[in-house]
Design a protein around this motif. Structure first.
Motif, PDB file in Angstrom:
ATOM      1  N   LEU A  31       0.840  -1.189   0.000  1.00 36.52           N
ATOM      2  CA  LEU A  31       0.000   0.000   0.000  1.00 36.52           C
ATOM      3  C   LEU A  31       0.881   1.248   0.000  1.00 36.52           C
ATOM      4  O   LEU A  31       1.941   1.252   0.636  1.00 36.52           O
ATOM      5  CB  LEU A  31      -0.909   0.016   1.221  1.00 36.52           C
ATOM      6  CG  LEU A  31      -2.143  -0.887   1.188  1.00 36.52           C
ATOM      7  CD1 LEU A  31      -2.746  -0.990   2.585  1.00 36.52           C
ATOM      8  CD2 LEU A  31      -3.171  -0.359   0.195  1.00 36.52           C
ATOM      9  N   LEU A  32       0.415   2.288  -0.680  1.00 37.52           N
ATOM     10  CA  LEU A  32       1.177   3.531  -0.762  1.00 37.52           C
ATOM     11  C   LEU A  32       0.351   4.690  -0.218  1.00 37.52           C
ATOM     12  O   LEU A  32      -0.770   4.926  -0.675  1.00 37.52           O
ATOM     13  CB  LEU A  32       1.568   3.824  -2.214  1.00 37.52           C
ATOM     14  CG  LEU A  32       2.189   5.200  -2.490  1.00 37.52           C
ATOM     15  CD1 LEU A  32       3.544   5.329  -1.798  1.00 37.52           C
ATOM     16  CD2 LEU A  32       2.331   5.440  -3.994  1.00 37.52           C
ATOM     17  N   GLY A  33       0.910   5.392   0.751  1.00 39.37           N
ATOM     18  CA  GLY A  33       0.317   6.629   1.234  1.00 39.37           C
ATOM     19  C   GLY A  33       1.199   7.801   0.852  1.00 39.37           C
ATOM     20  O   GLY A  33       2.422   7.669   0.792  1.00 39.37           O
ATOM     21  N   LEU A  34       0.576   8.951   0.578  1.00 41.64           N
ATOM     22  CA  LEU A  34       1.327  10.152   0.211  1.00 41.64           C
ATOM     23  C   LEU A  34       0.980  11.289   1.166  1.00 41.64           C
ATOM     24  O   LEU A  34      -0.199  11.617   1.343  1.00 41.64           O
ATOM     25  CB  LEU A  34       0.992  10.593  -1.213  1.00 41.64           C
ATOM     26  CG  LEU A  34       1.490   9.723  -2.372  1.00 41.64           C
ATOM     27  CD1 LEU A  34       1.039  10.318  -3.699  1.00 41.64           C
ATOM     28  CD2 LEU A  34       2.991   9.587  -2.332  1.00 41.64           C
ATOM     29  N   LEU A  35       2.008  11.884   1.757  1.00 37.18           N
ATOM     30  CA  LEU A  35       1.851  13.087   2.567  1.00 37.18           C
ATOM     31  C   LEU A  35       2.653  14.171   1.872  1.00 37.18           C
ATOM     32  O   LEU A  35       3.873  14.273   2.050  1.00 37.18           O
ATOM     33  CB  LEU A  35       2.349  12.849   3.996  1.00 37.18           C
ATOM     34  CG  LEU A  35       1.679  11.693   4.746  1.00 37.18           C
ATOM     35  CD1 LEU A  35       2.238  11.589   6.167  1.00 37.18           C
ATOM     36  CD2 LEU A  35       0.163  11.863   4.782  1.00 37.18           C
ATOM     37  N   PRO A  36       2.021  14.983   1.022  1.00 36.28           N
ATOM     38  CA  PRO A  36       2.746  15.948   0.186  1.00 36.28           C
ATOM     39  C   PRO A  36       3.526  16.946   1.030  1.00 36.28           C
ATOM     40  O   PRO A  36       2.968  17.617   1.899  1.00 36.28           O
ATOM     41  CB  PRO A  36       1.641  16.647  -0.602  1.00 36.28           C
ATOM     42  CG  PRO A  36       0.470  15.729  -0.535  1.00 36.28           C
ATOM     43  CD  PRO A  36       0.577  15.028   0.772  1.00 36.28           C
ATOM     44  N   ALA A  37       4.824  17.035   0.759  1.00 35.53           N
ATOM     45  CA  ALA A  37       5.675  17.998   1.470  1.00 35.53           C
ATOM     46  C   ALA A  37       6.781  18.489   0.558  1.00 35.53           C
ATOM     47  O   ALA A  37       7.781  19.033   1.029  1.00 35.53           O
ATOM     48  CB  ALA A  37       6.270  17.362   2.731  1.00 35.53           C
ATOM     49  N   GLY A  38       6.632  18.276  -0.751  1.00 36.44           N
ATOM     50  CA  GLY A  38       7.676  18.667  -1.691  1.00 36.44           C
ATOM     51  C   GLY A  38       7.327  19.947  -2.419  1.00 36.44           C
ATOM     52  O   GLY A  38       6.385  20.653  -2.079  1.00 36.44           O
ATOM     53  N   THR A  39       8.099  20.230  -3.461  1.00 32.13           N
ATOM     54  CA  THR A  39       7.835  21.408  -4.277  1.00 32.13           C
ATOM     55  C   THR A  39       6.956  21.079  -5.471  1.00 32.13           C
ATOM     56  O   THR A  39       6.319  21.974  -6.032  1.00 32.13           O
ATOM     57  CB  THR A  39       9.160  22.021  -4.776  1.00 32.13           C
ATOM     58  OG1 THR A  39       9.912  21.005  -5.439  1.00 32.13           O
ATOM     59  CG2 THR A  39       9.969  22.565  -3.608  1.00 32.13           C
ATOM     60  N   GLY A  40       6.923  19.797  -5.865  1.00 38.19           N
ATOM     61  CA  GLY A  40       6.121  19.398  -7.013  1.00 38.19           C
ATOM     62  C   GLY A  40       4.758  18.869  -6.620  1.00 38.19           C
ATOM     63  O   GLY A  40       3.733  19.481  -6.853  1.00 38.19           O
ATOM     64  N   ASN A  41       4.742  17.685  -6.014  1.00 38.34           N
ATOM     65  CA  ASN A  41       3.505  17.075  -5.511  1.00 38.34           C
ATOM     66  C   ASN A  41       2.476  16.814  -6.605  1.00 38.34           C
ATOM     67  O   ASN A  41       1.270  16.879  -6.367  1.00 38.34           O
ATOM     68  CB  ASN A  41       2.874  17.947  -4.421  1.00 38.34           C
ATOM     69  CG  ASN A  41       3.819  18.256  -3.277  1.00 38.34           C
ATOM     70  OD1 ASN A  41       4.488  17.368  -2.755  1.00 38.34           O
ATOM     71  ND2 ASN A  41       3.903  19.513  -2.899  1.00 38.34           N
ATOM     72  N   ASP A  42       2.927  16.511  -7.818  1.00 36.88           N
ATOM     73  CA  ASP A  42       1.981  16.313  -8.918  1.00 36.88           C
ATOM     74  C   ASP A  42       1.176  15.036  -8.771  1.00 36.88           C
ATOM     75  O   ASP A  42      -0.001  15.003  -9.155  1.00 36.88           O
ATOM     76  CB  ASP A  42       2.730  16.322 -10.254  1.00 36.88           C
ATOM     77  CG  ASP A  42       3.216  17.712 -10.618  1.00 36.88           C
ATOM     78  OD1 ASP A  42       2.404  18.489 -11.129  1.00 36.88           O
ATOM     79  OD2 ASP A  42       4.384  18.020 -10.370  1.00 36.88           O
ATOM     80  N   THR A  43       1.766  13.980  -8.218  1.00 38.27           N
ATOM     81  CA  THR A  43       1.002  12.750  -8.001  1.00 38.27           C
ATOM     82  C   THR A  43      -0.149  13.013  -7.048  1.00 38.27           C
ATOM     83  O   THR A  43      -1.281  12.574  -7.269  1.00 38.27           O
ATOM     84  CB  THR A  43       1.903  11.635  -7.456  1.00 38.27           C
ATOM     85  OG1 THR A  43       2.989  11.401  -8.362  1.00 38.27           O
ATOM     86  CG2 THR A  43       1.121  10.338  -7.287  1.00 38.27           C
ATOM     87  N   ALA A  44       0.132  13.738  -5.972  1.00 42.36           N
ATOM     88  CA  ALA A  44      -0.916  14.058  -5.001  1.00 42.36           C
ATOM     89  C   ALA A  44      -2.016  14.891  -5.647  1.00 42.36           C
ATOM     90  O   ALA A  44      -3.209  14.597  -5.509  1.00 42.36           O
ATOM     91  CB  ALA A  44      -0.312  14.794  -3.806  1.00 42.36           C
ATOM     92  N   ARG A  45      -1.635  15.945  -6.369  1.00 41.92           N
ATOM     93  CA  ARG A  45      -2.639  16.801  -7.010  1.00 41.92           C
ATOM     94  C   ARG A  45      -3.521  16.002  -7.976  1.00 41.92           C
ATOM     95  O   ARG A  45      -4.733  16.211  -8.045  1.00 41.92           O
ATOM     96  CB  ARG A  45      -1.968  17.938  -7.781  1.00 41.92           C
ATOM     97  CG  ARG A  45      -1.404  19.049  -6.919  1.00 41.92           C
ATOM     98  CD  ARG A  45      -1.026  20.237  -7.777  1.00 41.92           C
ATOM     99  NE  ARG A  45      -0.406  21.275  -6.991  1.00 41.92           N
ATOM    100  CZ  ARG A  45       0.900  21.371  -6.771  1.00 41.92           C
ATOM    101  NH1 ARG A  45       1.719  20.474  -7.324  1.00 41.92           N
ATOM    102  NH2 ARG A  45       1.397  22.339  -6.031  1.00 41.92           N
ATOM    103  N   SER A  46      -2.904  15.117  -8.722  1.00 39.67           N
ATOM    104  CA  SER A  46      -3.632  14.373  -9.750  1.00 39.67           C
ATOM    105  C   SER A  46      -4.586  13.344  -9.160  1.00 39.67           C
ATOM    106  O   SER A  46      -5.480  12.860  -9.864  1.00 39.67           O
ATOM    107  CB  SER A  46      -2.646  13.671 -10.696  1.00 39.67           C
ATOM    108  OG  SER A  46      -1.840  14.621 -11.372  1.00 39.67           O
ATOM    109  N   THR A  47      -4.396  12.983  -7.899  1.00 43.21           N
ATOM    110  CA  THR A  47      -5.226  11.952  -7.278  1.00 43.21           C
ATOM    111  C   THR A  47      -6.107  12.498  -6.160  1.00 43.21           C
ATOM    112  O   THR A  47      -6.735  11.733  -5.427  1.00 43.21           O
ATOM    113  CB  THR A  47      -4.344  10.815  -6.723  1.00 43.21           C
ATOM    114  OG1 THR A  47      -3.347  11.356  -5.843  1.00 43.21           O
ATOM    115  CG2 THR A  47      -3.650  10.070  -7.853  1.00 43.21           C
ATOM    116  N   GLY A  48      -6.145  13.820  -6.003  1.00 38.39           N
ATOM    117  CA  GLY A  48      -7.045  14.429  -5.035  1.00 38.39           C
ATOM    118  C   GLY A  48      -6.551  14.455  -3.607  1.00 38.39           C
ATOM    119  O   GLY A  48      -7.327  14.757  -2.691  1.00 38.39           O
TER     120      GLY A  48
END
Length: 294
Positions: A82-99
């Motif tokens: 399982l993959l969890g994302l906690l956006p803390a970078g400068t890009g974060n495009d995966t997070a944005r694209s998946t809500g």
């Protein structure tokens, strides 16, 4: 659940540690066994994660941006974690694209705790490198090469200066592009292969690409004048360039890009010189998402 909290402390102007500390507290309170994974650099964190996986693991929660995810993505896919994302970078495009909320760490942790699983595709290169967002080559990769070689200034201004400097010498590039079993040859300003719509902090080069459709979007910007390219480039951040007559899209399962002296970037990270091949691997990523798979 036993999960690894993979931390890039340098992400988002060193927000990584702050986000990770709050996440560790909440995950532990919810009953998860949390192992913090970090290293002096991405290769160090990756080596540490491999050791943790060998001891048994259910999930990997990445604290950082697309680069931090890119460094461990193949391990997540290979071990079907399982993959969890906690956006803390400068890009974060995966997070944005998946809500997944960017700038709201509490809401992002809520998504991890909710446990809704969504299956996403991934692009896998011929060298076995996995890419979540976009494989890019051409004008944008030449700008990246130039920006990475600059010592000053920092941040987006360095990238903007690199655009202006590269534009002075840039001319359309000869590409050979294999789309599944069909080859096209032409000059182009850039060619991007999108598993998702954007990379580089919102550069929506592959606007319309979906991460769960079992296809890659090959997006081409055919030759334009330098003046028009300079006008068009900001439109890539809005995704409105797709209406231009110079824009071309193909949806494929596999692609090979070739152009002399040009390098490719994937998830904003340098992949190496062309030729580069990529194929879609449907449903390879089990993302903890706001919206579960149907």
């Amino acid at each position: 659940m036993r999960c690894a909290l993979v931390v890039n402390p340098h992400s988002g102007r060193r927000r990584g540690d702050e986000v990770a500390a709050a996440a560790h507290t909440r995950l532990t309170a919810a009953g998860a066994e949390v192992v913090v994974v970090r290293g002096a650099d991405t290769s160090g964190a990756r080596a540490h994660l491999e050791t943790v996986i060998a001891g048994g693991l259910d999930a990997v929660v990445v604290v950082g941006g697309d680069g931090a995810l890119h460094a461990v993505l193949d391990l997540v896919v290979r071990h079907d974690l399982l993959l969890g994302l906690l956006p803390a970078g400068t890009g974060n495009d995966t997070a944005r694209s998946t809500g997944i909320p960017v700038g709201d760490a509490t809401a992002a942790v809520d998504i991890v705790l909710a446990g809704h699983e969504r299956r996403l595709d991934v692009a896998r290169t011929g060298e076995g490198v996995h890419v979540m967002t976009v494989v890019a080559s051409g004008f944008d990769s030449k700008v990246n090469e130039r920006a990475n070689a600059m010592r000053w200034p920092r941040g987006n201004m360095r990238y903007n200066l690199a655009i202006v400097a590269e534009l002075r010498a840039f001319s359309p590039l000869p590409f050979s592009i294999t789309l599944d079993d069909r080859v096209i040859e032409r000059e182009a300003m850039l060619v991007a292969v999108g598993n998702g719509p954007s990379f580089g902090g919102g550069l929506r080069i592959c606007e319309g690409a979906a991460m769960d459709d079992g296809l890659l979007d090959v997006c081409i910007i055919n030759p334009v004048s330098k003046a028009k390219l300079l006008r068009v480039f900001p439109r890539l951040y809005r995704g409105t360039h797709v209406s231009l007559p110079e824009f071309e899209r193909h949806r494929v399962r596999s692609v090979t890009l070739s152009s002399p002296g040009i390098v490719a970037y994937g998830d904003g990270e340098r992949l190496g010189a062309l030729p580069v091949s990529a194929e879609v691997v449907p449903g390879a990523v089990r993302l903890l998402s706001p919206v579960p798979s149907p």
